[in-house]
Scaffold this active site. Structure first.
Site, mmCIF file in Angstrom:
data_model
loop_
_atom_site.group_PDB
_atom_site.id
_atom_site.type_symbol
_atom_site.label_atom_id
_atom_site.label_comp_id
_atom_site.label_asym_id
_atom_site.label_seq_id
_atom_site.Cartn_x
_atom_site.Cartn_y
_atom_site.Cartn_z
ATOM 1 N N HIS A 22 0.861 -1.187 0.000
ATOM 2 C CA HIS A 22 0.000 0.000 0.000
ATOM 3 C C HIS A 22 0.902 1.243 0.000
ATOM 4 O O HIS A 22 0.853 2.059 0.928
ATOM 5 C CB HIS A 22 -0.946 0.031 1.221
ATOM 6 C CG HIS A 22 -2.140 -0.874 1.081
ATOM 7 N ND1 HIS A 22 -2.896 -1.304 2.136
ATOM 8 C CD2 HIS A 22 -2.714 -1.411 -0.016
ATOM 9 C CE1 HIS A 22 -3.877 -2.088 1.707
ATOM 10 N NE2 HIS A 22 -3.788 -2.163 0.408
ATOM 11 N N HIS A 78 -11.351 -9.000 -7.130
ATOM 12 C CA HIS A 78 -11.037 -7.730 -6.469
ATOM 13 C C HIS A 78 -10.110 -6.954 -7.402
ATOM 14 O O HIS A 78 -9.144 -7.501 -7.915
ATOM 15 C CB HIS A 78 -10.348 -8.059 -5.130
ATOM 16 C CG HIS A 78 -9.863 -6.899 -4.338
ATOM 17 N ND1 HIS A 78 -10.463 -5.667 -4.342
ATOM 18 C CD2 HIS A 78 -8.817 -6.810 -3.464
ATOM 19 C CE1 HIS A 78 -9.802 -4.867 -3.518
ATOM 20 N NE2 HIS A 78 -8.793 -5.530 -2.985
ATOM 21 N N GLU A 80 -8.197 -4.265 -6.812
ATOM 22 C CA GLU A 80 -7.014 -3.547 -6.338
ATOM 23 C C GLU A 80 -5.814 -4.009 -7.167
ATOM 24 O O GLU A 80 -5.728 -5.153 -7.599
ATOM 25 C CB GLU A 80 -6.783 -3.798 -4.832
ATOM 26 C CG GLU A 80 -5.793 -2.801 -4.253
ATOM 27 C CD GLU A 80 -5.758 -2.776 -2.717
ATOM 28 O OE1 GLU A 80 -6.465 -3.574 -2.081
ATOM 29 O OE2 GLU A 80 -5.007 -1.949 -2.168
ATOM 30 N N ASP A 82 -2.810 -4.889 -6.823
ATOM 31 C CA ASP A 82 -1.987 -6.078 -6.561
ATOM 32 C C ASP A 82 -2.597 -7.336 -7.189
ATOM 33 O O ASP A 82 -1.899 -8.325 -7.386
ATOM 34 C CB ASP A 82 -1.729 -6.278 -5.061
ATOM 35 C CG ASP A 82 -2.966 -6.218 -4.208
ATOM 36 O OD1 ASP A 82 -3.916 -5.520 -4.584
ATOM 37 O OD2 ASP A 82 -2.988 -6.869 -3.147
ATOM 38 N N HIS A 144 -12.030 -5.949 1.533
ATOM 39 C CA HIS A 144 -11.968 -4.668 2.183
ATOM 40 C C HIS A 144 -12.260 -3.493 1.251
ATOM 41 O O HIS A 144 -12.122 -2.335 1.649
ATOM 42 C CB HIS A 144 -10.581 -4.474 2.847
ATOM 43 C CG HIS A 144 -9.453 -4.397 1.838
ATOM 44 N ND1 HIS A 144 -8.563 -3.355 1.815
ATOM 45 C CD2 HIS A 144 -9.111 -5.183 0.804
ATOM 46 C CE1 HIS A 144 -7.678 -3.523 0.850
ATOM 47 N NE2 HIS A 144 -7.996 -4.630 0.213
ATOM 48 N N ASP A 163 -8.578 -11.425 -0.743
ATOM 49 C CA ASP A 163 -7.795 -10.908 0.388
ATOM 50 C C ASP A 163 -8.144 -11.586 1.722
ATOM 51 O O ASP A 163 -7.267 -11.726 2.590
ATOM 52 C CB ASP A 163 -8.024 -9.395 0.540
ATOM 53 C CG ASP A 163 -7.210 -8.581 -0.460
ATOM 54 O OD1 ASP A 163 -6.177 -9.086 -0.939
ATOM 55 O OD2 ASP A 163 -7.619 -7.447 -0.754
ATOM 56 N N TYR A 191 -2.114 -9.021 9.034
ATOM 57 C CA TYR A 191 -2.946 -8.663 7.873
ATOM 58 C C TYR A 191 -4.324 -8.214 8.351
ATOM 59 O O TYR A 191 -4.849 -7.179 7.931
ATOM 60 C CB TYR A 191 -3.069 -9.884 6.950
ATOM 61 C CG TYR A 191 -3.618 -9.568 5.588
ATOM 62 C CD1 TYR A 191 -2.775 -9.341 4.509
ATOM 63 C CD2 TYR A 191 -4.983 -9.491 5.375
ATOM 64 C CE1 TYR A 191 -3.274 -9.049 3.259
ATOM 65 C CE2 TYR A 191 -5.497 -9.191 4.128
ATOM 66 C CZ TYR A 191 -4.635 -8.978 3.068
ATOM 67 O OH TYR A 191 -5.138 -8.674 1.826
ATOM 68 N N HIS A 224 -3.205 -13.823 -1.125
ATOM 69 C CA HIS A 224 -1.856 -13.571 -0.602
ATOM 70 C C HIS A 224 -1.468 -14.709 0.337
ATOM 71 O O HIS A 224 -2.288 -15.156 1.151
ATOM 72 C CB HIS A 224 -1.801 -12.280 0.225
ATOM 73 C CG HIS A 224 -2.117 -11.043 -0.549
ATOM 74 N ND1 HIS A 224 -1.283 -10.525 -1.518
ATOM 75 C CD2 HIS A 224 -3.161 -10.186 -0.475
ATOM 76 C CE1 HIS A 224 -1.822 -9.420 -2.004
ATOM 77 N NE2 HIS A 224 -2.963 -9.199 -1.394
HETATM 78 FE FE1 FEO Z 1 -7.053 -5.519 -1.488
HETATM 79 FE FE2 FEO Z 1 -4.616 -7.723 -1.940
HETATM 80 O O1 FEO Z 1 -5.654 -6.274 -2.382
#
Ligand code: FEO
Length: 394
Positions: A22, A78, A80, A82, A144, A163, A191, A224
């Site tokens: 982030h 998701h 995001e 990543d 999230h 996530d 996390y 992850h």
């Molecule tokens: Fe919310 Fe692993 O991105």
């Protein structure tokens, strides 16, 4: 490609070197992984991608091992970056392949990638038959991000949770039973505390909703870290604990100091807490990694924060901690403030107010002493610790 279930493969990337996530906000001392999955059924389905710096490595591997033209559809759990960062590079090669995601997912992907690909909106309960398997979607709004969802692979007893249940943890192995359990849970709670804690109320309802869906599963594969193969329910149970005003009954004494007056007070307060049987930690915020410090605060029932007064305020490391406590919306914690001062002495009052603003119940008046505390004053700090311990038990 590593097969995790019959004809279902991990096709992700391991990022051994990642130390900040982030931007620079979160520390990731054990690296991370961007897990992507491929389902080779009658239809070939790609679930999530990888962060953009790895786009060539990721897409080239898919081309070599799967053949991009063989991908029939893409699930974006998701958006995001990543997980969707490689999407642009991938879609340049297969621009017409349909993408399945939530309504918010379409919006976020478009705002990131500025492309109008073949989007197909899905919502909770929608499903796609891929052959032997069926993909069932469950929206995970605000877990999230507004677009988050999980994909349940019916017929494989597999949850692709994105996530949720993840860890920033790069390991040579792929499964939870192949790694150090202490490291794994340390990364899982880090996390949770740093990323998911503000959404604990939503998470609790969502876990109950998923439980009511009676999904049969024996594996949870997040986006992850390692995959929960051995007793995957254990991480669901942990999340259920963590999302309910979690604490371990400990006390975090978080301080910063200029000439050690406030430090001496912290040590004396800890002595008082220990005398009353309270486990506590003394943490100098200015030399401690913020993301790790957040874990100690998340685990604590009591938060005692100390700073000397500087320029009518607290030291900057303490400002950051107080803001973090507020934004992470920790619940059911009690607190107090302390500090040494030279002349004006505003710091403990400011800390008490900011703790209150953050939802921490301040259970006793602050304590402060001028410059270097005397033995008698330090004894009062010990008493302060004892009183705090007793009030925690009330
Ligand atoms: Fe919310 Fe692993 O991105």
């Amino acid at each position: 490609m590593i097969e995790i279930k019959n004809n279902i493969y991990w096709v992700g990337v391991k990022d051994w070197d990642l130390r900040r996530f982030h931007g620079h906000e979160l520390s990731t001392f054990r690296g991370s992984t961007y897990n992507s999955y491929l389902i080779k059924d009658e239809k070939t389905v790609l679930v999530d991608t990888a962060w953009s710096p790895f786009k060539e490595e990721y897409v080239d591997k898919l081309e070599k091992e799967v053949g991009l033209k063989n991908i029939d559809l893409i699930i974006v759990n998701h958006a995001e970056i990543d997980h969707s960062g490689s999407l642009g590079y991938l879609m340049e090669r297969i621009p017409d392949v349909p993408i399945y995601c939530t309504k918010n997912g379409v919006d976020i992907i478009k705002k990131h990638h500025h492309k109008d690909w073949n989007f197909n909106v899905v919502k909770t309960g929608d499903s796609i038959k891929t052959g032997k398997y069926e993909l069932v979607f469950v929206e995970m709004q605000m877990l999230h991000w507004p677009d988050s969802m999980l994909t349940y692979v019916k017929g494989a007893d597999l949850i692709l949770s994105n996530d949720a249940f993840g860890q920033h943890y790069a390991a040579p192995a792929l499964f939870n039973d192949e790694v150090d359990e202490c490291e794994l849970f340390q990364e899982a709670i880090k996390y949770y505390a740093n990323i998911l804690a503000p959404f604990s109320g939503i998470l609790k309802k969502k876990l109950e909703q998923i439980k009511a869906m009676n999904l049969s599963f024996d594996m949870i594969a997040p986006s992850h870290g390692v995959i929960w193969r051995k007793n995957p329910v254990q991480i669901v149970d942990k999340y259920y604990e963590w999302c309910q005003d979690y604490n371990e009954g400990t006390v975090a004494i978080v301080f910063d100091t200029m000439w050690e007056g406030t430090k001496k007070m912290a040590e004396a307060i800890a002595k008082g807490l220990n005398e009353k049987g309270k486990k506590c930690k003394i943490i100098n915020a200015s030399v401690t990694d913020k993301s790790d410090l957040v874990v100690d605060i998340f685990k604590a029932k009591g938060i005692i924060v100390g700073s000397p007064t500087v320029n009518n305020n607290v030291l900057s490391a303490i400002s950051v901690v107080l803001e973090e406590i507020k934004s992470l919306k920790f619940k059911n914690k009690v607190g107090a403030a302390f500090g040494s001062y030279g002349w004006s002495g505003e710091a403990p009052k400011i800390i008490s107010q900011k703790l209150t603003d953050a939802g921490v119940k301040v259970i006793q008046d602050y304590i402060q002493f001028k410059f270097n505390p005397t033995e008698e004053e330090l004894e009062k700090c010990v008493e302060f610790g004892r009183n705090f311990a007793e009030k925690m038990n009330e």
